[in-house]
Design an enzyme around this catalytic site. Structure first.
Site, mmCIF file in Angstrom:
data_model
loop_
_atom_site.group_PDB
_atom_site.id
_atom_site.type_symbol
_atom_site.label_atom_id
_atom_site.label_comp_id
_atom_site.label_asym_id
_atom_site.label_seq_id
_atom_site.Cartn_x
_atom_site.Cartn_y
_atom_site.Cartn_z
ATOM 1 N N SER A 172 0.826 -1.196 0.000
ATOM 2 C CA SER A 172 0.000 0.000 0.000
ATOM 3 C C SER A 172 0.873 1.264 0.000
ATOM 4 C CB SER A 172 -0.958 -0.044 1.198
ATOM 5 O OG SER A 172 -1.913 0.987 1.133
ATOM 6 N N ASP A 196 0.147 -4.186 -4.008
ATOM 7 C CA ASP A 196 -1.036 -3.358 -4.189
ATOM 8 C C ASP A 196 -0.760 -1.909 -3.779
ATOM 9 O OD1 ASP A 196 -3.603 -3.529 -5.328
ATOM 10 O OD2 ASP A 196 -4.550 -3.311 -3.376
ATOM 11 N N GLU A 207 6.100 10.602 -11.926
ATOM 12 C CA GLU A 207 6.889 9.461 -11.477
ATOM 13 C C GLU A 207 7.624 9.718 -10.169
ATOM 14 O OE1 GLU A 207 9.419 8.374 -14.700
ATOM 15 O OE2 GLU A 207 7.820 7.354 -15.818
ATOM 16 N N ARG A 210 5.391 8.693 -7.064
ATOM 17 C CA ARG A 210 4.875 7.331 -6.876
ATOM 18 C C ARG A 210 5.913 6.293 -7.296
ATOM 19 N NH1 ARG A 210 4.447 5.687 -11.998
ATOM 20 N NH2 ARG A 210 3.864 7.210 -13.613
ATOM 21 N N ASP A 212 7.606 3.686 -9.642
ATOM 22 C CA ASP A 212 7.750 3.550 -11.093
ATOM 23 C C ASP A 212 9.010 2.737 -11.373
ATOM 24 O OD1 ASP A 212 9.906 5.418 -12.713
ATOM 25 O OD2 ASP A 212 9.496 6.168 -10.705
ATOM 26 N N ASP A 215 12.776 3.387 -10.102
ATOM 27 C CA ASP A 215 13.128 3.427 -8.684
ATOM 28 C C ASP A 215 14.077 2.307 -8.268
ATOM 29 O OD1 ASP A 215 11.567 5.694 -8.151
ATOM 30 O OD2 ASP A 215 9.753 4.486 -7.971
ATOM 31 N N HIS A 283 -7.260 -5.752 -0.725
ATOM 32 C CA HIS A 283 -6.013 -4.985 -0.571
ATOM 33 C C HIS A 283 -4.959 -5.806 0.181
ATOM 34 C CE1 HIS A 283 -3.795 -1.309 -0.854
ATOM 35 N NE2 HIS A 283 -3.858 -0.991 0.427
#
EC number: 3.1.1.26
Length: 470
Positions: A172, A196, A207, A210, A212, A215, A283
């Protein structure tokens, strides 16, 4: 409760507390775009202080599988005094929203790793920042990611440990935390696994905000809750954000998550955990699948396919010449075989009792005297065990016709030695007709191996027919 906090955090508008805040060993954090003040992030806020978040690194190893050793980057002596082994891979496990680093699911992942490898397993606890309203927790992961990156940098600079030996596993918000750490380490981290990754405040963002593919050297993602947050309350991203993105069961509805509230609460310890499991069952499946994959590597093969609908229509089978990747712990064994990014893979799983599945394509050629209406089922008998009965077709059953269907078997039967056939008549027929399988072909998904079985017999309904190799 979890649902309320998530949605409240998204909708509340706060006043800006300033444009930038800096911390000695972590650097500065801004509330400017793209971090805040955008369509996806209307809340203008800065992350909480490192002291209030209180990120902790809980080290488990094969030598101390049950009791963690607390290590800190600001005091490298704690690392040297611990069981941290410079010659082993290091895997970080990072929790998400309203969670903490001492939960069983994190330590269970570590303990399962110890059964298959020598490893440093570090559970990252940041509950001081995860228990905030969601919009604030989103900002807090920037500090947590910086703390993780700083620890890896200390390991590298002071102990000579290579970032390429680091694997970060985040659930998460934890997935985006790993991304922040990887970004700060210039993508030199060996691997990031996103379980997830959280959708709210991250879907369709730049990018740098979050997870991507840039990374880490390898980024694999498991999507289990991709329905939109509004109106479906799906917490996970549908956006592909890795080198390889797996969508088990299509990524929306996981088997076993359809339970009613009473049965869900009974299955777990405590009312609050029961409510959380009900609200976020899909989740949470992502980390449960990952954990299961450690001991069942062949039970989570991902098939490359354009869509889940095509996969369910018996397409995309068997695995291509280069093979299929294994979703979860062993996904990196496929690294280099799938060129590019955002490669999409599908598979089916079982429910909460048994997640792994092995996929077979079964073709049945019927024999008999007349057309009937009913269903046909088969069971596989192999060196490793026997399967239950699986329905291949339901409808008009015609002699000499061939019926084909893909099945997901709940155990690896191994080399198939025989097959049993069963049919059932949906209508009333006083003549007691007979039907049989003249030939059954079974193809395994992983290697495409075909097994052919034959028989000249026919049987009455609900009577098993055994077929031997042709």
């Amino acid at each position: 409760m979890m649902l309320f906090v998530w949605t409240t955090g998204l909708l509340l508008l706060a006043t800006a507390r300033g444009n930038e805040v800096c911390y000695s060993h972590l650097g500065c954090f801004s509330d400017e775009k793209p971090w805040a003040g955008t369509l996806q992030r209307p809340v203008k806020s800065l992350p909480a202080s490192p002291e209030s978040i209180n990120t902790r690194f809980l080290l488990y190893t094969n030598e101390n599988p049950n009791n963690y050793q607390l290590i800190t980057a600001t005091d490298p002596a704690t690392i040297k005094a611990s069981n941290f082994n410079l010659h082993r891979k290091t895997r970080f496990v990072i929790h998400g929203f309203i969670d903490n680093g001492e939960k069983d699911w994190l330590t269970d992942i570590c303990k399962r790793m110890f059964q298959v490898e020598k490893v440093n397993c570090i559970c990252v606890d940041w509950q001081g920042g995860s228990l905030a309203i969601y919009s604030q927790a989103v900002q807090n992961i920037r500090v947590v990611g910086a703390e993780v990156a700083y620890l890896v940098q200390v390991l590298s600079d002071q102990l000579g440990y290579k970032p390429g030996n680091v694997h970060m596993i985040g659930h998460s918000l934890g997935a985006h935390t790993a991304a922040e750490a990887g970004r700060r380490l210039k993508g030199l981290v060996g691997r990031i696994t996103g379980l997830d990754p959280a959708e709210p405040c991250f879907q369709d963002t730049p990018e740098e905000v979050r997870l991507d593919p840039s990374d880490a050297m390898f980024v694999d993602v498991i999507h289990t809750d991709i329905a939109p947050i509004i109106p479906s309350f799906g917490f996970g991203m549908s956006q592909k954000v890795g080198h390889m993105d797996f969508f088990p069961n299509g990524g929306k509805e996981m088997p076993g998550c359809e339970k009613n509230i009473i049965s869900t609460i009974v299955d777990v310890n405590g009312f609050l955990e029961g409510i959380t499991s009900l609200a976020a069952c899909n989740h949470m499946r992502s980390y449960q699948y990952y954990s299961s994959s450690i001991l069942n590597p062949d039970g989570f093969l991902g098939y490359p396919c354009a869509s889940y609908e095509e996969f369910q229509k018996d397409g995309c089978f068997p695995c291509p010449a280069e093979g299929c990747p294994k979703m979860g712990h062993y996904a990196d064994q496929f690294q280099g075989k799938a060129n590019g990014v955002e490669k999409t893979y599908f598979l089916n799983t079982g429910d909460s009792d048994n997640f792994p599945r092995w996929r077979y394509k079964v073709s049945v050629t019927l024999s008999g005297e007349k057309e009937l209406s009913g269903d046909i089922k088969i069971a596989l008998f192999g060196r490793n065990g026997n399967s239950k009965q699986y329905e291949i077709f339901k409808g008009s059953l015609k002699p000499d016709a061939r019926y084909t269907h893909d099945i997901d078997v709940d155990l690896n039967v191994g080399e198939i030695q025989k097959v049993k056939f069963l049919w059932h008549n949906n209508g009333i027929n006083l003549l007691q007709p007979k039907l049989g399988a003249s030939q059954i072909t079974v193809q395994s998904g992983e290697y495409g191996t075909k097994y052919n079985f034959c028989s000249s017999n026919t049987v009455q309904e609900d009577v098993l027919q055994s077929l031997s190799p042709c």
